[in-house]
Structures are given as C-alpha cells and as structure tokens.
Motif scaffolding. Structure first.
Motif, PDB file in Angstrom:
ATOM      1  N   VAL A 130       0.861  -1.181   0.000  1.00  0.00           N
ATOM      2  CA  VAL A 130       0.000   0.000   0.000  1.00  0.00           C
ATOM      3  C   VAL A 130       0.899   1.233   0.000  1.00  0.00           C
ATOM      4  CG1 VAL A 130      -1.806   1.217   1.254  1.00  0.00           C
ATOM      5  CG2 VAL A 130      -1.752  -1.273   1.267  1.00  0.00           C
ATOM      6  N   ARG A 131       0.643   2.177  -0.932  1.00  0.00           N
ATOM      7  CA  ARG A 131       1.591   3.273  -1.148  1.00  0.00           C
ATOM      8  C   ARG A 131       0.963   4.643  -0.977  1.00  0.00           C
ATOM      9  NH1 ARG A 131       1.309   2.614  -6.894  1.00  0.00           N
ATOM     10  NH2 ARG A 131      -0.791   2.288  -6.106  1.00  0.00           N
ATOM     11  N   GLY A 132       1.842   5.586  -0.634  1.00  0.00           N
ATOM     12  CA  GLY A 132       1.487   6.988  -0.622  1.00  0.00           C
ATOM     13  C   GLY A 132       2.698   7.810  -1.022  1.00  0.00           C
ATOM     14  N   ALA A 133       2.472   9.051  -1.428  1.00  0.00           N
ATOM     15  CA  ALA A 133       3.560   9.937  -1.857  1.00  0.00           C
ATOM     16  C   ALA A 133       3.685  11.105  -0.893  1.00  0.00           C
ATOM     17  CB  ALA A 133       3.285  10.451  -3.268  1.00  0.00           C
ATOM     18  N   TYR A 134       4.927  11.609  -0.758  1.00  0.00           N
ATOM     19  CA  TYR A 134       5.105  12.775   0.104  1.00  0.00           C
ATOM     20  C   TYR A 134       5.892  13.873  -0.594  1.00  0.00           C
ATOM     21  CZ  TYR A 134       9.936  11.394   1.632  1.00  0.00           C
ATOM     22  OH  TYR A 134      11.264  11.079   1.705  1.00  0.00           O
ATOM     23  N   HIS A 135       5.622  15.102  -0.151  1.00  0.00           N
ATOM     24  CA  HIS A 135       6.292  16.301  -0.651  1.00  0.00           C
ATOM     25  C   HIS A 135       7.121  16.895   0.472  1.00  0.00           C
ATOM     26  CE1 HIS A 135       6.914  20.110  -2.780  1.00  0.00           C
ATOM     27  NE2 HIS A 135       6.630  20.720  -1.633  1.00  0.00           N
ATOM     28  N   ALA A 180      -1.419   3.102  13.054  1.00  0.00           N
ATOM     29  CA  ALA A 180      -2.166   2.871  14.298  1.00  0.00           C
ATOM     30  C   ALA A 180      -3.348   1.942  14.040  1.00  0.00           C
ATOM     31  CB  ALA A 180      -2.642   4.194  14.888  1.00  0.00           C
ATOM     32  N   GLY A 181      -3.055   0.704  13.728  1.00  0.00           N
ATOM     33  CA  GLY A 181      -4.090  -0.282  13.462  1.00  0.00           C
ATOM     34  C   GLY A 181      -3.514  -1.468  12.701  1.00  0.00           C
ATOM     35  N   THR A 182      -4.319  -2.473  12.530  1.00  0.00           N
ATOM     36  CA  THR A 182      -3.894  -3.684  11.845  1.00  0.00           C
ATOM     37  C   THR A 182      -3.796  -3.448  10.333  1.00  0.00           C
ATOM     38  OG1 THR A 182      -6.159  -4.438  11.484  1.00  0.00           O
ATOM     39  CG2 THR A 182      -5.097  -5.074  13.570  1.00  0.00           C
ATOM     40  N   PRO A 183      -3.107  -4.345   9.607  1.00  0.00           N
ATOM     41  CA  PRO A 183      -3.120  -4.222   8.145  1.00  0.00           C
ATOM     42  C   PRO A 183      -4.530  -4.198   7.564  1.00  0.00           C
ATOM     43  CG  PRO A 183      -1.407  -5.743   8.814  1.00  0.00           C
ATOM     44  CD  PRO A 183      -2.182  -5.406  10.063  1.00  0.00           C
ATOM     45  N   GLY A 184      -5.422  -4.999   8.148  1.00  0.00           N
ATOM     46  CA  GLY A 184      -6.796  -5.008   7.653  1.00  0.00           C
ATOM     47  C   GLY A 184      -7.485  -3.666   7.822  1.00  0.00           C
ATOM     48  N   SER A 185      -7.272  -3.019   8.962  1.00  0.00           N
ATOM     49  CA  SER A 185      -7.900  -1.714   9.183  1.00  0.00           C
ATOM     50  C   SER A 185      -7.264  -0.640   8.306  1.00  0.00           C
ATOM     51  CB  SER A 185      -7.810  -1.325  10.661  1.00  0.00           C
ATOM     52  OG  SER A 185      -6.473  -1.072  11.053  1.00  0.00           O
ATOM     53  N   LEU A 186      -5.980  -0.781   8.003  1.00  0.00           N
ATOM     54  CA  LEU A 186      -5.324   0.141   7.074  1.00  0.00           C
ATOM     55  C   LEU A 186      -5.977   0.054   5.706  1.00  0.00           C
ATOM     56  CD1 LEU A 186      -2.750   2.026   6.511  1.00  0.00           C
ATOM     57  CD2 LEU A 186      -1.693  -0.075   5.674  1.00  0.00           C
ATOM     58  N   GLN A 221      -8.956  -1.102   5.022  1.00  0.00           N
ATOM     59  CA  GLN A 221     -10.353  -0.672   5.099  1.00  0.00           C
ATOM     60  C   GLN A 221     -10.464   0.852   5.119  1.00  0.00           C
ATOM     61  OE1 GLN A 221     -12.434  -1.976   8.642  1.00  0.00           O
ATOM     62  NE2 GLN A 221     -14.389  -2.007   7.566  1.00  0.00           N
ATOM     63  N   ARG A 222      -9.548   1.506   5.788  1.00  0.00           N
ATOM     64  CA  ARG A 222      -9.625   2.957   5.940  1.00  0.00           C
ATOM     65  C   ARG A 222      -9.198   3.691   4.679  1.00  0.00           C
ATOM     66  NH1 ARG A 222      -6.856   6.404  10.922  1.00  0.00           N
ATOM     67  NH2 ARG A 222      -7.702   8.449  10.361  1.00  0.00           N
ATOM     68  N   PHE A 223      -8.133   3.217   4.037  1.00  0.00           N
ATOM     69  CA  PHE A 223      -7.543   3.977   2.943  1.00  0.00           C
ATOM     70  C   PHE A 223      -7.690   3.316   1.574  1.00  0.00           C
ATOM     71  CE2 PHE A 223      -4.823   5.404   6.595  1.00  0.00           C
ATOM     72  CZ  PHE A 223      -5.344   6.674   6.656  1.00  0.00           C
ATOM     73  N   GLY A 224      -8.164   2.091   1.527  1.00  0.00           N
ATOM     74  CA  GLY A 224      -8.324   1.438   0.231  1.00  0.00           C
ATOM     75  C   GLY A 224      -7.582   0.128   0.192  1.00  0.00           C
ATOM     76  N   SER A 225      -7.967  -0.711  -0.760  1.00  0.00           N
ATOM     77  CA  SER A 225      -7.415  -2.057  -0.837  1.00  0.00           C
ATOM     78  C   SER A 225      -5.986  -2.054  -1.338  1.00  0.00           C
ATOM     79  CB  SER A 225      -8.281  -2.924  -1.760  1.00  0.00           C
ATOM     80  OG  SER A 225      -8.286  -2.389  -3.055  1.00  0.00           O
ATOM     81  N   VAL A 226      -5.344  -3.208  -1.147  1.00  0.00           N
ATOM     82  CA  VAL A 226      -3.982  -3.398  -1.609  1.00  0.00           C
ATOM     83  C   VAL A 226      -3.938  -3.316  -3.125  1.00  0.00           C
ATOM     84  CG1 VAL A 226      -2.076  -5.052  -1.643  1.00  0.00           C
ATOM     85  CG2 VAL A 226      -3.549  -4.892   0.342  1.00  0.00           C
ATOM     86  N   SER A 248      -2.720  -4.270  -7.063  1.00  0.00           N
ATOM     87  CA  SER A 248      -2.965  -5.551  -7.723  1.00  0.00           C
ATOM     88  C   SER A 248      -1.993  -6.642  -7.363  1.00  0.00           C
ATOM     89  CB  SER A 248      -2.954  -5.353  -9.238  1.00  0.00           C
ATOM     90  OG  SER A 248      -1.704  -4.821  -9.658  1.00  0.00           O
ATOM     91  N   GLY A 249      -0.798  -6.302  -6.888  1.00  0.00           N
ATOM     92  CA  GLY A 249       0.141  -7.328  -6.483  1.00  0.00           C
ATOM     93  C   GLY A 249      -0.053  -7.786  -5.066  1.00  0.00           C
ATOM     94  N   GLY A 250      -1.082  -7.243  -4.374  1.00  0.00           N
ATOM     95  CA  GLY A 250      -1.160  -7.389  -2.941  1.00  0.00           C
ATOM     96  C   GLY A 250      -1.736  -8.670  -2.428  1.00  0.00           C
ATOM     97  N   SER A 251      -1.861  -8.750  -1.098  1.00  0.00           N
ATOM     98  CA  SER A 251      -2.225 -10.005  -0.477  1.00  0.00           C
ATOM     99  C   SER A 251      -3.457  -9.916   0.406  1.00  0.00           C
ATOM    100  CB  SER A 251      -1.056 -10.509   0.381  1.00  0.00           C
ATOM    101  OG  SER A 251      -0.717  -9.567   1.356  1.00  0.00           O
ATOM    102  N   SER A 252      -4.260  -8.873   0.275  1.00  0.00           N
ATOM    103  CA  SER A 252      -5.477  -8.834   1.064  1.00  0.00           C
ATOM    104  C   SER A 252      -6.545  -9.655   0.368  1.00  0.00           C
ATOM    105  CB  SER A 252      -5.990  -7.393   1.209  1.00  0.00           C
ATOM    106  OG  SER A 252      -6.667  -6.994   0.060  1.00  0.00           O
ATOM    107  N   SER A 253      -7.682  -9.860   1.043  1.00  0.00           N
ATOM    108  CA  SER A 253      -8.735 -10.678   0.472  1.00  0.00           C
ATOM    109  C   SER A 253      -9.401 -10.006  -0.709  1.00  0.00           C
ATOM    110  CB  SER A 253      -9.790 -10.971   1.555  1.00  0.00           C
ATOM    111  OG  SER A 253     -10.355  -9.767   2.017  1.00  0.00           O
ATOM    112  N   SER A 254      -9.116  -8.725  -0.949  1.00  0.00           N
ATOM    113  CA  SER A 254      -9.770  -8.019  -2.039  1.00  0.00           C
ATOM    114  C   SER A 254      -8.920  -7.969  -3.299  1.00  0.00           C
ATOM    115  CB  SER A 254     -10.091  -6.584  -1.591  1.00  0.00           C
ATOM    116  OG  SER A 254      -8.901  -5.899  -1.276  1.00  0.00           O
ATOM    117  N   SER A 255      -7.761  -8.613  -3.291  1.00  0.00           N
ATOM    118  CA  SER A 255      -6.903  -8.522  -4.451  1.00  0.00           C
ATOM    119  C   SER A 255      -6.123  -9.802  -4.625  1.00  0.00           C
ATOM    120  CB  SER A 255      -5.928  -7.351  -4.292  1.00  0.00           C
ATOM    121  OG  SER A 255      -5.105  -7.570  -3.176  1.00  0.00           O
ATOM    122  N   GLY A 256      -5.290  -9.830  -5.678  1.00  0.00           N
ATOM    123  CA  GLY A 256      -4.493 -11.008  -5.942  1.00  0.00           C
ATOM    124  C   GLY A 256      -5.187 -11.928  -6.922  1.00  0.00           C
ATOM    125  N   THR A 257      -4.620 -13.116  -7.127  1.00  0.00           N
ATOM    126  CA  THR A 257      -5.189 -14.085  -8.043  1.00  0.00           C
ATOM    127  C   THR A 257      -6.442 -14.696  -7.442  1.00  0.00           C
ATOM    128  OG1 THR A 257      -2.970 -14.589  -8.823  1.00  0.00           O
ATOM    129  CG2 THR A 257      -4.692 -16.179  -9.339  1.00  0.00           C
TER     130      THR A 257
END
Length: 371
Positions: free
Chosen positions: A62-67, A197-203, A205-210, A212-221
């Motif tokens: 899960v990614r974000g950009a900073y300035h 400040a929370g589990t990977p699942g809550s991260l 849920q709060r900010f969006g799914s992993v 396409s290469g990710g490993s949450s239940s909402s993505s992957g093969t």
C-alpha cells in the motif's frame, strides 16, 4: 499518545537515498505500506519516485507519496500545485493520503509557517479531495507551528521512545516513524521504519485495498483462476501451495516451488483432514479449503526443542532467507539466532522463542497473493 504493537501495520518511507529497492523482498519481510518521496520545493522530482511507486505496487504494498516542504522557495499553493501535478503526470495515485513533510521553516515565524501549511493543505484538498497528512517531529512542531493544524492526521517522527508524547494539540498519531536506522531485506543500508495505528486489515479498510500485487482478500489471483497442480509441477504457485500447507499444520518439507513426493503426501493428508476427495492434486476444491483454513496452532519452540515442528520452523526460516543451520529438527543456537533475526526484521520482540506471532509472520505472506 498511544504506543505500538505487533498487530499494527508496519511500513517504511524511502527516497532516492535508498537506491534501487527489491520491493518483493520488502513485502516478504512483513512490510505492509510505504511512503515514497515524490517532490521537493517547486521544481525537484525524486529520481527514484516512478520506479519506487511502480515496483512497490507490483509487490502488493500500500503506497502513498510525500512532498518535502521548502517554504522559502514559493508559496504553499504553488508547491501543492507542483506536487499534485507531478502525481497526475505520472499517474501515481496511491492508496494512502498524500503527505506534507515539514522539516524546514524557510525562515518563517510560527504564524507565517502555519499560514504556508494551510495554503498547501487547501491546494492539495482542492485538487484531490483529500487533506494531506502532516509529517513532523514534536520539537519542530513545538518551535515552528501553531496548534491550529492539529485537526489534520499526524505522521509523527519520534525515534527511540516507547511512545510519543502529545504536542501542539495532537494527542494521537496515525503514522509513527519510530526509527531512522531500520534494516529491511531488499533495502541496502538504513531505512526509516514506520507503523500505522491499526492492523493491516484496518489500514486497507480505511484507505483502500492493496494494489494488484497485494495479499489482502480483495486482491491477488482469484481462487477460481488458480492452476491445478500435481506432482512434478513447479513454480511460484507451488510455493503458495507449500506455504498454505504449512499454515494448516502439514509438513511439505520446504518451500521449494517443486511439487515433489513430500508435497503430494502433505496435500493428501490435508485433503483427508478436510473431508474432501483424496487424490494428491491441488484443484479448485483443495485450493478453496486451503485458503479459507485458519492458521493452525503451533507450539512455542525455544532452545533445545526438537521434533517435526522444529523441522518445519527451520524450513520456513530458510525460505525467509534466514540461516537456521542444518535442517535436523533440533532447535540449537544457530536456529535461535535465525529466529531472533527474523523477529527483529518483522518488528516483533526479539526473544529467540518461536511463538504463534512468529509462526504467522513466517507463513502468511504468499509469493503470489491469492484472493
């Protein structure tokens, strides 16, 4: 402010200073998210930004950009425009909210710098619909900012403490950079370590799914698209199969990517336990049961433990690029050192005892994520 725990989501933040990063290894080390430097001031784009953003996505991070703010160069509005324009030009829409990194006052007073920050925040919000997160240390905020921006999400930089103290109106953090000298597989040299400040699942849920290469239940093969595997097959999906067998308490004798006789025996043992057709073939029904099966309980192992569970532990440590010594089922000092090193890399308390958290960290990250 709150402390951190082993259950929280852990991440890193990077720039060109880290050079070329092997993001697949970073993900395998247990890292869930990353903040990646995009821009600085009015005209600087980090030369590794495009590669880091693309390759971390491919690894399922899960990614974000900073300035990085340079308030002496131009207004907050101008730098917000430059930051967002850069992200749009590179199609770099991450899952995490954007970040304003505040480390330089630009010679401005508290009130003037706070006004500059508010300009930047308004500019980013107008163009993205999202308020940026504020990255700042307690000392910088206390000396250089007013408390009027404390309604924004905080990414606190505070190293070597068990928990940050409240400051400038902030009483809790959303992200915490707790070390600047981390060691993560896939990154050469030191790297900043962060926690959410929370589990990977809550991260997710709060900010969006992993991505396409990710490993949450909402993505992957998708399970329906997984290949049917049998003895003699090889490849990354066989590694998935072997890790899932370990997850269910079976003993495939290594995560090799080769569907050998030991893997066949383990598949049949699992099929028997699951009450499904026993044929030694990993087809749709077997895959489905493996993916849905919870992590089986494993005993806590420590120095001089012995037996099949130790053998499993040694194979898994070897797969995670640790050196457990001979695969002999004896938990000796070399295996203890490998457990300690793995625990440190995955942000556990480094006890040298393989507890259930250690087992889960060894097993749960698949090389080819499955939805």
């Amino acid at each position: 402010m709150q402390s951190r725990s082993n259950a929280d989501a852990y991440g890193i933040d990077v720039s060109h200073w880290q050079g070329d990063i092997d993001w697949a290894k970073v993900r395998q080390s247990g890292i869930t998210f990353a903040y990646i430097k995009a821009t600085e001031g009015t005209g600087y784009t980090d030369p590794q930004f495009t590669a880091n953003f693309k390759n971390s996505e491919a690894a399922g991070i899960v990614r974000g950009a900073y300035h990085f703010a340079r308030p002496s160069e131009s207004s907050g509005t101008t730098q917000a425009d430059f930051f967002v324009r850069t992200l749009q030009q590179q199609n770099a829409k991450g899952e995490l909210p954007p970040v304003l990194d505040l480390e330089d006052t630009g010679g401005k007073s508290k009130f003037a710098l706070t006004d500059w920050v508010n300009q930047f925040v308004a500019g980013v919000k107008a163009k993205t619909g999202t308020n940026p997160v504020i990255y700042v240390s307690p000392s910088f905020a206390s000396s250089s900012l007013t408390s009027s921006i404390s309604s924004l999400l905080l990414w606190v930089a505070d190293w070597g403490v068990s928990r940050p103290n409240s400051f400038n109106g902030w009483s809790q953090w959303t992200f915490w950079q707790y070390s600047s000298q981390g060691s993560i597989s896939g990154v050469a040299g030191n790297v900043d370590l962060d926690v959410y400040a929370g589990t990977p699942g809550s991260l997710h849920q709060r900010f969006g799914s992993v991505p396409s290469g990710g490993s949450s239940s909402s993505s992957g093969t998708k399970i329906a698209n997984l290949p049917t595997l049998l003895e003699g097959d090889s490849g990354i999906y066989v590694k998935d199969l072997q890790l899932l067998l370990y997850k269910t308490g079976q003993h495939p004798n290594g995560v090799t990517g080769i569907f050998d006789a030991n893997t066949n025996i383990s598949v049949q043992a699992f099929q028997k336990d699951a009450g499904i057709s026993i044929d030694g073939i990993a087809g749709p029904q077997t895959w489905s049961h493996l993916v849905e099966h919870p992590v089986s309980g494993r005993p806590a192992l420590q120095l001089w433990s012995a037996g099949q569970e130790v053998t499993d532990l040694q194979y898994l440590l070897q797969y995670r690029q640790e050196n457990p010594g001979p695969i002999d089922g004896l938990f000796g000092p070399v295996t203890e050192a490998a457990v300690t090193d793995f625990q440190s890399k995955t942000h556990q308390k480094a006890t040298g005892t393989a507890d259930m958290t250690t087992w889960k960290n060894l097993i749960e990250v698949l090389p080819q994520p499955i939805a």
